[in-house]
Scaffold this motif. Structure first.
Motif, PDB file in Angstrom:
ATOM      1  N   VAL A  12       0.870  -1.165   0.000  1.00  0.00           N
ATOM      2  CA  VAL A  12       0.000   0.000   0.000  1.00  0.00           C
ATOM      3  C   VAL A  12       0.912   1.222   0.000  1.00  0.00           C
ATOM      4  O   VAL A  12       1.917   1.260   0.719  1.00  0.00           O
ATOM      5  N   ALA A  58       5.525   4.315   1.835  1.00  0.00           N
ATOM      6  CA  ALA A  58       4.999   3.032   2.310  1.00  0.00           C
ATOM      7  C   ALA A  58       4.567   3.084   3.763  1.00  0.00           C
ATOM      8  O   ALA A  58       4.080   2.082   4.297  1.00  0.00           O
ATOM      9  N   GLY A  88       5.821   5.651  10.376  1.00  0.00           N
ATOM     10  CA  GLY A  88       6.657   4.461  10.471  1.00  0.00           C
ATOM     11  C   GLY A  88       5.965   3.132  10.258  1.00  0.00           C
ATOM     12  O   GLY A  88       6.614   2.092  10.289  1.00  0.00           O
ATOM     13  N   THR A 104      12.677  -8.955   7.852  1.00  0.00           N
ATOM     14  CA  THR A 104      12.717  -8.902   9.317  1.00  0.00           C
ATOM     15  C   THR A 104      12.268  -7.529   9.835  1.00  0.00           C
ATOM     16  O   THR A 104      11.661  -7.437  10.899  1.00  0.00           O
ATOM     17  N   THR A 138       9.912  -5.670   8.554  1.00  0.00           N
ATOM     18  CA  THR A 138       8.443  -5.673   8.511  1.00  0.00           C
ATOM     19  C   THR A 138       7.864  -6.562   9.611  1.00  0.00           C
ATOM     20  O   THR A 138       6.912  -6.182  10.300  1.00  0.00           O
ATOM     21  N   GLU A 174       5.667  -4.428  12.159  1.00  0.00           N
ATOM     22  CA  GLU A 174       4.228  -4.687  12.049  1.00  0.00           C
ATOM     23  C   GLU A 174       3.786  -5.773  13.032  1.00  0.00           C
ATOM     24  O   GLU A 174       2.627  -6.162  13.046  1.00  0.00           O
ATOM     25  N   SER A 181      17.158 -13.618   6.532  1.00  0.00           N
ATOM     26  CA  SER A 181      17.943 -12.664   7.325  1.00  0.00           C
ATOM     27  C   SER A 181      19.422 -12.908   7.094  1.00  0.00           C
ATOM     28  O   SER A 181      19.887 -14.047   7.139  1.00  0.00           O
ATOM     29  N   ARG A 182      20.145 -11.830   6.824  1.00  0.00           N
ATOM     30  CA  ARG A 182      21.606 -11.938   6.704  1.00  0.00           C
ATOM     31  C   ARG A 182      22.251 -11.941   8.076  1.00  0.00           C
ATOM     32  O   ARG A 182      23.248 -12.585   8.318  1.00  0.00           O
ATOM     33  N   SER A 183      21.670 -11.174   8.999  1.00  0.00           N
ATOM     34  CA  SER A 183      22.288 -10.980  10.322  1.00  0.00           C
ATOM     35  C   SER A 183      21.948 -12.118  11.282  1.00  0.00           C
ATOM     36  O   SER A 183      22.643 -12.320  12.269  1.00  0.00           O
ATOM     37  N   GLU A 190       5.242  -9.453   1.205  1.00  0.00           N
ATOM     38  CA  GLU A 190       4.488  -8.354   1.824  1.00  0.00           C
ATOM     39  C   GLU A 190       5.402  -7.222   2.279  1.00  0.00           C
ATOM     40  O   GLU A 190       4.997  -6.381   3.072  1.00  0.00           O
ATOM     41  N   GLY A 237       9.361  -5.615   3.459  1.00  0.00           N
ATOM     42  CA  GLY A 237       9.152  -4.196   3.253  1.00  0.00           C
ATOM     43  C   GLY A 237       9.880  -3.669   2.040  1.00  0.00           C
ATOM     44  O   GLY A 237      10.288  -4.439   1.152  1.00  0.00           O
ATOM     45  N   PRO A 238      10.089  -2.364   2.025  1.00  0.00           N
ATOM     46  CA  PRO A 238      10.732  -1.710   0.894  1.00  0.00           C
ATOM     47  C   PRO A 238      12.117  -2.277   0.556  1.00  0.00           C
ATOM     48  O   PRO A 238      12.466  -2.375  -0.625  1.00  0.00           O
ATOM     49  N   ALA A 239      12.892  -2.675   1.569  1.00  0.00           N
ATOM     50  CA  ALA A 239      14.229  -3.213   1.288  1.00  0.00           C
ATOM     51  C   ALA A 239      14.125  -4.547   0.558  1.00  0.00           C
ATOM     52  O   ALA A 239      14.833  -4.797  -0.422  1.00  0.00           O
ATOM     53  N   LEU A 240      13.231  -5.399   1.021  1.00  0.00           N
ATOM     54  CA  LEU A 240      13.081  -6.708   0.382  1.00  0.00           C
ATOM     55  C   LEU A 240      12.461  -6.567  -1.009  1.00  0.00           C
ATOM     56  O   LEU A 240      12.873  -7.249  -1.950  1.00  0.00           O
TER      57      LEU A 240
HETATM   58  N1  LIG Z   1       3.240  -0.009   2.766  1.00  0.00           N
HETATM   59  C1  LIG Z   1       3.413  -1.308   2.790  1.00  0.00           C
HETATM   60  O1  LIG Z   1       2.713  -2.041   2.086  1.00  0.00           O
HETATM   61  C2  LIG Z   1       4.473  -1.907   3.678  1.00  0.00           C
HETATM   62  C3  LIG Z   1       4.718  -3.283   3.600  1.00  0.00           C
HETATM   63  C4  LIG Z   1       5.692  -3.823   4.419  1.00  0.00           C
HETATM   64  C5  LIG Z   1       6.411  -3.034   5.288  1.00  0.00           C
HETATM   65  N2  LIG Z   1       6.155  -1.713   5.359  1.00  0.00           N
HETATM   66  C6  LIG Z   1       6.943  -0.872   6.266  1.00  0.00           C
HETATM   67  O2  LIG Z   1       8.305  -1.003   5.876  1.00  0.00           O
HETATM   68  C7  LIG Z   1       9.159  -0.932   7.016  1.00  0.00           C
HETATM   69  C8  LIG Z   1      10.102  -2.104   7.055  1.00  0.00           C
HETATM   70  O3  LIG Z   1      10.743  -2.225   5.832  1.00  0.00           O
HETATM   71  P1  LIG Z   1      12.320  -2.230   5.664  1.00  0.00           P
HETATM   72  O4  LIG Z   1      12.589  -1.905   4.246  1.00  0.00           O
HETATM   73  O5  LIG Z   1      12.928  -1.397   6.729  1.00  0.00           O
HETATM   74  O6  LIG Z   1      12.700  -3.719   6.019  1.00  0.00           O
HETATM   75  P2  LIG Z   1      12.242  -5.121   5.367  1.00  0.00           P
HETATM   76  O7  LIG Z   1      12.327  -5.048   3.883  1.00  0.00           O
HETATM   77  O8  LIG Z   1      10.988  -5.562   5.987  1.00  0.00           O
HETATM   78  O9  LIG Z   1      13.372  -6.071   5.937  1.00  0.00           O
HETATM   79  C9  LIG Z   1      14.726  -5.862   5.580  1.00  0.00           C
HETATM   80  C10 LIG Z   1      15.531  -6.960   6.182  1.00  0.00           C
HETATM   81  O10 LIG Z   1      15.269  -8.165   5.492  1.00  0.00           O
HETATM   82  C11 LIG Z   1      16.428  -8.967   5.491  1.00  0.00           C
HETATM   83  N3  LIG Z   1      16.877  -9.303   4.149  1.00  0.00           N
HETATM   84  C12 LIG Z   1      17.203 -10.530   3.761  1.00  0.00           C
HETATM   85  N4  LIG Z   1      17.588 -10.549   2.518  1.00  0.00           N
HETATM   86  C13 LIG Z   1      17.543  -9.307   2.082  1.00  0.00           C
HETATM   87  C14 LIG Z   1      17.860  -8.735   0.848  1.00  0.00           C
HETATM   88  N5  LIG Z   1      18.305  -9.451  -0.194  1.00  0.00           N
HETATM   89  N6  LIG Z   1      17.715  -7.409   0.730  1.00  0.00           N
HETATM   90  C15 LIG Z   1      17.249  -6.684   1.756  1.00  0.00           C
HETATM   91  N7  LIG Z   1      16.905  -7.200   2.951  1.00  0.00           N
HETATM   92  C16 LIG Z   1      17.086  -8.512   3.115  1.00  0.00           C
HETATM   93  C17 LIG Z   1      17.510  -8.185   6.238  1.00  0.00           C
HETATM   94  O11 LIG Z   1      17.398  -8.679   7.552  1.00  0.00           O
HETATM   95  P3  LIG Z   1      18.595  -8.739   8.596  1.00  0.00           P
HETATM   96  O12 LIG Z   1      18.796  -7.293   8.994  1.00  0.00           O
HETATM   97  O13 LIG Z   1      18.051  -9.594   9.693  1.00  0.00           O
HETATM   98  O14 LIG Z   1      19.782  -9.309   7.919  1.00  0.00           O
HETATM   99  C18 LIG Z   1      17.023  -6.755   6.110  1.00  0.00           C
HETATM  100  O15 LIG Z   1      17.507  -5.945   7.131  1.00  0.00           O
HETATM  101  C19 LIG Z   1       8.243  -0.825   8.203  1.00  0.00           C
HETATM  102  O16 LIG Z   1       8.152   0.525   8.576  1.00  0.00           O
HETATM  103  C20 LIG Z   1       6.904  -1.313   7.701  1.00  0.00           C
HETATM  104  O17 LIG Z   1       5.855  -0.728   8.403  1.00  0.00           O
HETATM  105  C21 LIG Z   1       5.205  -1.127   4.573  1.00  0.00           C
END
Ligand SMILES: NC(=O)c1ccc[n+]([C@@H]2O[C@H](COP(=O)([O-])OP(=O)(O)OC[C@H]3O[C@@H](n4cnc5c(N)ncnc54)[C@H](OP(=O)(O)O)[C@@H]3O)[C@@H](O)[C@H]2O)c1
Length: 246
Positions: free
Chosen positions: A40, A47, A51, A79, A81, A85, A115-117, A181, A183-186
């Motif tokens: 969303v 996103a 937060g 991780t 997300t 969430e 998770s890498r960590s 689902e 988050g933005p990083a994944l």
């Molecule tokens: N609007 C929406 O639809 C939506 C959906 C989901 C989340 N969100 C929001 O997004 C935020 C979280 O997102 P985020 O981007 O910070 O984190 P994320 O994408 O949920 O998680 C990133 C973590 O995933 C792990 N990971 C494993 N392989 C990876 C790879 N190849 N590339 C990147 N990450 C990898 C790593 O964990 P390790 O650090 O353990 O190694 C990394 O730190 C929250 O605020 C949530 O509320 C919004």
């Protein structure tokens, strides 16, 4: 030039009519799952609000979110997300669980954590729920705690290879449809590695502002990924968009 009306007024459909019978698994190639993401976003491409994603989501988005979940073999969340969430049980509606059983699926989708960590938020309700089965892709020295859920180890190599993860999910766990689902990083990582097949995007009639996370982060793409629009629905100013990789 002529402009097409993207959302012509027509006979309204229920979320179930629109998203209830997606058969995502039929779109899978032989060697990996069909990979879709569901996000969303605010009208300014963010996103989160304060937060978290909840401030962007309304009734139409929630209906689509739960219907999508109920049709995926497995659900992948980063991780970040899971933690932010505070993820709980994936399919909560007993009727949707029953429909899954009728389709020969497990009542709950397989949860996928990568998770890498190795710093995995084991405390979230999803990973402590006895109804959960979760495949944990993490460094080999990551200890899996006894949380009550069924946790299945899938060691990572030196790098986080999302392609290898998809192969393992298909070959060892029979996953034909994988829903990311966030988050933005994944999402950014899946896009950059070329594994994203479809994006379900809810565009909320909200401006979130510059401090919030964008829908995708991470590496630059060598070239923009072109999409075809599969469908566009609207409800109370919210747009439900479905895109497929061209
Ligand atoms: N609007 C929406 O639809 C939506 C959906 C989901 C989340 N969100 C929001 O997004 C935020 C979280 O997102 P985020 O981007 O910070 O984190 P994320 O994408 O949920 O998680 C990133 C973590 O995933 C792990 N990971 C494993 N392989 C990876 C790879 N190849 N590339 C990147 N990450 C990898 C790593 O964990 P390790 O650090 O353990 O190694 C990394 O730190 C929250 O605020 C949530 O509320 C919004």
């Amino acid at each position: 030039m002529l402009l097409q009306r993207a959302v012509p007024p027509g006979k309204p459909v229920t979320p179930q009519d629109a998203y209830g019978d997606l058969r995502l698994e039929d779109l899978a190639p032989a060697d990996r799952p069909h990979v879709v993401a569901n996000f969303v976003a605010s009208a300014d491409g963010k996103a989160t609000v304060a937060g978290r994603s909840g401030g962007l989501s309304g009734a139409a988005d929630r209906a689509a979110f739960h219907l999508l979940r109920s049709q995926a073999d497995a659900i992948l969340a980063g991780t970040g997300t899971l933690r932010t969430e505070n993820y709980g049980r994936l399919v909560r509606d007993p009727q949707l669980e029953e429909r899954r059983r009728g389709q020969g699926r497990c009542a709950q989708p397989l949860a996928v954590v990568i998770s890498r960590s190795g710093e995995i938020p084991w405390e979230v309700p999803l990973l402590a729920d006895p109804a959960s089965r979760a495949v944990i892709f993490a460094p080999a020295d990551t200890e899996l705690p006894a949380t009550g859920a069924q946790l299945i180890r899938a060691p990572l190599g030196d790098s986080v290879d999302l392609g290898a993860m998809l192969t393992i999910l298909r070959e060892q766990h029979g996953v034909r449809s994988l829903l990311c689902e966030g988050g933005p990083a994944l999402l950014g990582a899946l896009m950059a590695a070329g594994w994203l097949d479809e994006l379900f995007l809810t565009l909320a009639p909200t401006l979130a502002g510059g401090a919030e996370l964008p829908v995708s982060t991470g590496p630059a793409l060598p070239d923009p990924l072109e999409l075809d629009r599969v469908s566009a629905l609207s409800a109370d100013g919210t747009l439900l968009l479905r895109y497929r990789r061209r």
